[in-house]
Design a protein around this motif. Structure first.
Motif, short mmCIF file in Angstrom:
data_model
loop_
_atom_site.label_atom_id
_atom_site.label_comp_id
_atom_site.label_asym_id
_atom_site.label_seq_id
_atom_site.Cartn_x
_atom_site.Cartn_y
_atom_site.Cartn_z
N GLY A 123 0.78 -1.23 0.00
CA GLY A 123 0.00 0.00 0.00
C GLY A 123 0.81 1.27 0.00
O GLY A 123 0.27 2.36 -0.23
N GLU A 124 2.13 1.17 0.27
CA GLU A 124 2.97 2.39 0.28
C GLU A 124 4.41 2.00 -0.07
O GLU A 124 4.79 0.84 -0.06
N ARG A 125 5.23 3.03 -0.37
CA ARG A 125 6.54 2.78 -0.97
C ARG A 125 7.56 2.20 0.00
O ARG A 125 8.54 1.59 -0.42
N GLY A 126 7.38 2.42 1.31
CA GLY A 126 8.36 1.92 2.25
C GLY A 126 8.44 0.41 2.26
O GLY A 126 9.53 -0.18 2.15
N LEU A 127 7.31 -0.25 2.39
CA LEU A 127 7.30 -1.72 2.35
C LEU A 127 7.72 -2.22 0.98
O LEU A 127 8.41 -3.24 0.86
N LEU A 128 7.32 -1.50 -0.06
CA LEU A 128 7.72 -1.89 -1.42
C LEU A 128 9.24 -1.95 -1.52
O LEU A 128 9.81 -2.92 -2.05
N ALA A 129 9.94 -0.92 -1.03
CA ALA A 129 11.40 -0.89 -1.09
C ALA A 129 12.00 -1.99 -0.22
O ALA A 129 12.98 -2.65 -0.60
N ALA A 130 11.40 -2.22 0.95
CA ALA A 130 11.93 -3.22 1.87
C ALA A 130 11.77 -4.64 1.33
O ALA A 130 12.50 -5.55 1.74
N LEU A 131 10.82 -4.85 0.42
CA LEU A 131 10.56 -6.18 -0.13
C LEU A 131 11.45 -6.53 -1.32
O LEU A 131 11.36 -7.65 -1.86
N LYS A 132 12.30 -5.61 -1.74
CA LYS A 132 13.12 -5.87 -2.93
C LYS A 132 14.00 -7.11 -2.77
O LYS A 132 14.29 -7.80 -3.75
N LYS A 133 14.40 -7.39 -1.54
CA LYS A 133 15.30 -8.53 -1.31
C LYS A 133 14.53 -9.81 -0.99
O LYS A 133 15.14 -10.87 -0.79
N GLU A 134 13.22 -9.73 -0.93
CA GLU A 134 12.41 -10.90 -0.60
C GLU A 134 11.91 -11.57 -1.89
O GLU A 134 11.58 -10.90 -2.85
N ARG A 135 11.85 -12.85 -1.87
CA ARG A 135 11.34 -13.58 -3.04
C ARG A 135 9.83 -13.73 -2.92
O ARG A 135 9.32 -14.73 -2.42
N VAL A 136 9.13 -12.71 -3.35
CA VAL A 136 7.68 -12.70 -3.25
C VAL A 136 7.13 -11.83 -4.36
O VAL A 136 7.72 -10.82 -4.74
N ASP A 137 6.02 -12.25 -4.94
CA ASP A 137 5.36 -11.44 -5.96
C ASP A 137 4.76 -10.19 -5.32
O ASP A 137 4.23 -10.25 -4.21
#
Length: 638
Positions: A476-490
């Protein structure tokens, strides 16, 4: 020690002069396009070089707003404007769309990039590369401001009007009135009556007495709101804040009540120190400027709670009633006086005043502002720079049409899966997430994250994602989006991320639910069709920290807007749910295959209906579509 910057608004020429003459270190202003105050006076771009020269000659920086969402067909003009701003010698461009930062940097290499509060940058993870400054949401507390200031230069609002909703997350004016705040045309529905009062109308921010604490956060700039207000307001606020910033650095900070009174006279809807210091910021009794409270009428007389002189303006503000006039005479006992003081009982004429009515002084005859030297707005020819336009390749979604469905209970998740939902979205912070996942059967299961997240909430969400290992995350917002870059998840993106053009779509790093403010024609023209269309369900108009007590807000025309809790925040929903039904076939014909349904009830029923529609079965939607809205499908926003 580098002193904090005082940044003032300049909505027109005289306001610009007032800001410069009264102590501004920098001004921000809008041009004739692409700015979030399209109804302000604004300036022609050809006058910008002269404005910059005038301000720089006084040691004042110039920041230019280009802070709205930009449509595909406008990208060339927008980048051209950025180039013109750069050529003028302006110091910074204020922008909303973070996905456009690389292009703006290329078009305007000499300008700093300041990220608008419209970008809702609420945690450090959400800070994009390439920005020189972030203008923070007005909802952050002092600790959060300090934390952000350790990662990027930050600008904080200290005075002026407040938005009830997180900026950049308000669709109220857009959906309910056809004028988009994200496009600089907000109609301010929050200032209207609901349930006979003004439960959404915010007080005005005034942090004058909190300046030492705000400066102590490490922020680099103190910002005053008000490009829609005039030179008296701008000059008065500039003069007073300049005085107390300087007093702070000299170690002699103590606020004179007369200066607070002058701030009130310049403009106020009652003052608040904002969400940084309060849980509530609204005044439901009125939504208008009120000046200074003088007292209540009693038997035709007024016991003054503030000074009053002949020539001042007075008004009645009671139960929606508003009337007023200039004071022509003051009787103190039997004596006519030019001025009376707090505690005096006087007789004055107040148009429309009745017994017990509240009376305010809304204009002070002795309040004036120095405009400084005259400014002649001469026009200069700016060099035409043809911006480089990115090459966005055409692409379409592979496979058959698909339904992405938000549900709100494990039972609804099971119902949705049995009815044929391809992907199920479920609130990441609900305690029954695992039960919802178990009930989702063979449907893909995505955790759905909030539109607003603090740093601690991002960390908490990451822990849940790593523990549950869902098929994907609706961000829903850019912070979590950036934090998920290293996670293997769609990754899918909620429409709260305001993906508005092909550049943003290409750069956002996930599959977005595209902005609901774009029309069908505009979406059909996207080069890439790899996005999800919001097709059905309640539309969130506002996300706010204000604890709204009413479950339904009824406006003057009888429309009913529901409210609901979203964690510690409150959401206001549109008066009619979205329901595209057979119109989704137009998207299919245009190459768009993915649709989002937010189903609070009857999940199975609506999924079956939409599956019939998207897979080509004949379906008469005449009855079922009653009471639903098609949103911006046809009209879009200007």
């Amino acid at each position: 020690m580098k002193r904090i910057e005082l940044l003032l608004p300049a909505g027109d020429k005289d306001s610009l002069r007032a800001a410069v003459a009264n102590g501004a270190d920098a001004v921000y202003l809008g041009l004739d396009a692409f700015n979030a105050r399209s109804f302000a006076g604004n300036f022609r771009r050809e006058t910008l070089p002269g404005i910059v020269e005038f301000c720089h000659g006084k040691g004042v920086k110039v920041f230019v707003t280009a802070n709205i969402l930009v449509k595909n067909h406008e990208l060339g003009n927008y980048l051209g404007l950025a180039g013109a701003i750069d050529a003028s010698g302006a110091d910074a461009i204020i922008m909303q769309d973070p996905w456009l930062i690389p292009l703006v940097r290329e078009a305007a290499p000499g300008c700093e990039v300041h990220l608008s509060t419209q970008s809702t940058t609420a945690n450090r993870h959400a800070i994009p590369d390439g920005v020189n400054r972030v203008i923070l949401p007005r909802e952050l507390d002092l600790g959060q401001i300090s934390a952000m200031a350790t990662h990027v230069p930050v600008e904080v609002f200290v005075h002026g009007a407040l938005c009830l909703s997180y900026s950049g997350q308000c669709l109220f004016s857009s959906m309910a009135g056809g004028r988009s705040g994200n496009r600089g045309r907000c109609a301010q529905p929050c200032r209207q009556q609901y349930n006979g009062k003004y439960p959404l109308s915010t007080r005005d921010l005034c942090l004058l007495e909190k300046l030492p604490e705000i400066i102590g956060t490490g922020a680099v700039s103190l910002k005053v709101e008000g490009r829609m207000r005039g030179p008296l307001y701008v000059g008065t606020v500039a003069r007073i804040y300049r005085k107390y910033i300087d007093m702070h650095y000299s170690g002699e900070f103590a606020v004179n009540p007369k200066d607070l009174e002058d701030l009130r006279m310049a403009f106020n809807r009652d003052f608040t120190t904002g969400f940084s210091f309060n849980k509530s910021i609204v005044d439901s009794s009125a939504s208008t400027n009120r000046g200074i409270y003088l007292g209540r009428m009693e038997r035709g007389k007024l016991r003054l709670e503030s000074s009053l002189r002949v020539g001042d303006g007075v008004m009645v503000l009671e139960g929606g009633k508003r009337s007023g006039n200039i004071v022509r005479s003051i009787l103190l006992g039997s004596e006519s006086v030019d001025m009376a003081h707090s505690g005096d009982v006087v007789s004055i004429d107040v148009k429309g005043a009745g017994e017990g009515d509240r009376v305010y002084k809304n204009m002070a005859s002795d309040l004036s502002v120095d405009l400084g030297p005259e400014l002649v707005l001469e026009e200069s020819q700016l060099p035409a720079r043809k911006p480089r336009m990115p090459n966005i390749r055409e692409s379409r979604a592979a496979g058959p049409p698909a339904l992405f469905v938000s549900v709100h209970s494990p039972d609804a998740a099971g119902e949705a899966a049995r009815a044929g939902a391809d992907t199920i979205y479920y609130d990441i912070f609900k305690a029954d997430c695992q039960a919802a996942r178990d009930a989702s059967g063979k449907a893909r299961f995505f955790l759905s994250a909030p539109r607003i997240m603090s740093e601690s909430e991002v960390s908490k969400a990451l822990d849940i994602i790593r523990d549950m290992r869902p098929d994907g995350v609706l961000v829903g917002e850019r912070g979590l989006l950036a934090a998920l870059k290293k996670e293997r998840v769609d990754i899918h993106l909620n429409h709260s991320l305001n993906v508005f053009n092909d550049v943003a779509l290409d750069a956002c790093g996930g599959i977005p639910i595209i902005s609901p403010e774009l029309s069908f024609e505009e979406l059909a023209a996207f080069r890439s069709k790899r996005f999800i269309v919001q097709a059905h369900g309640p539309m969130v108009l506002m996300t706010t920290r204000e604890p709204i007590k009413d479950s339904v807000l009824k406006d003057g025309s009888g429309r009913r807007f529901r409210t609901r809790k979203a964690g510690e925040l409150t959401e206001i929903l549109n008066c009619s749910d979205l329901g595209l039904f057979n119109l989704t076939r137009k998207y299919l014909d245009a190459g768009v295959k993915w649709f989002h349904l937010d189903l609070e009830r009857d999940a199975g029923k609506f999924i079956k209906v939409y599956r019939k529609i998207i897979f080509g079965e004949n379906f008469d939607d005449a009855k079922i579509r009653r009471g639903f809205t098609t949103g911006h499908f046809r009209r879009g926003v200007e």
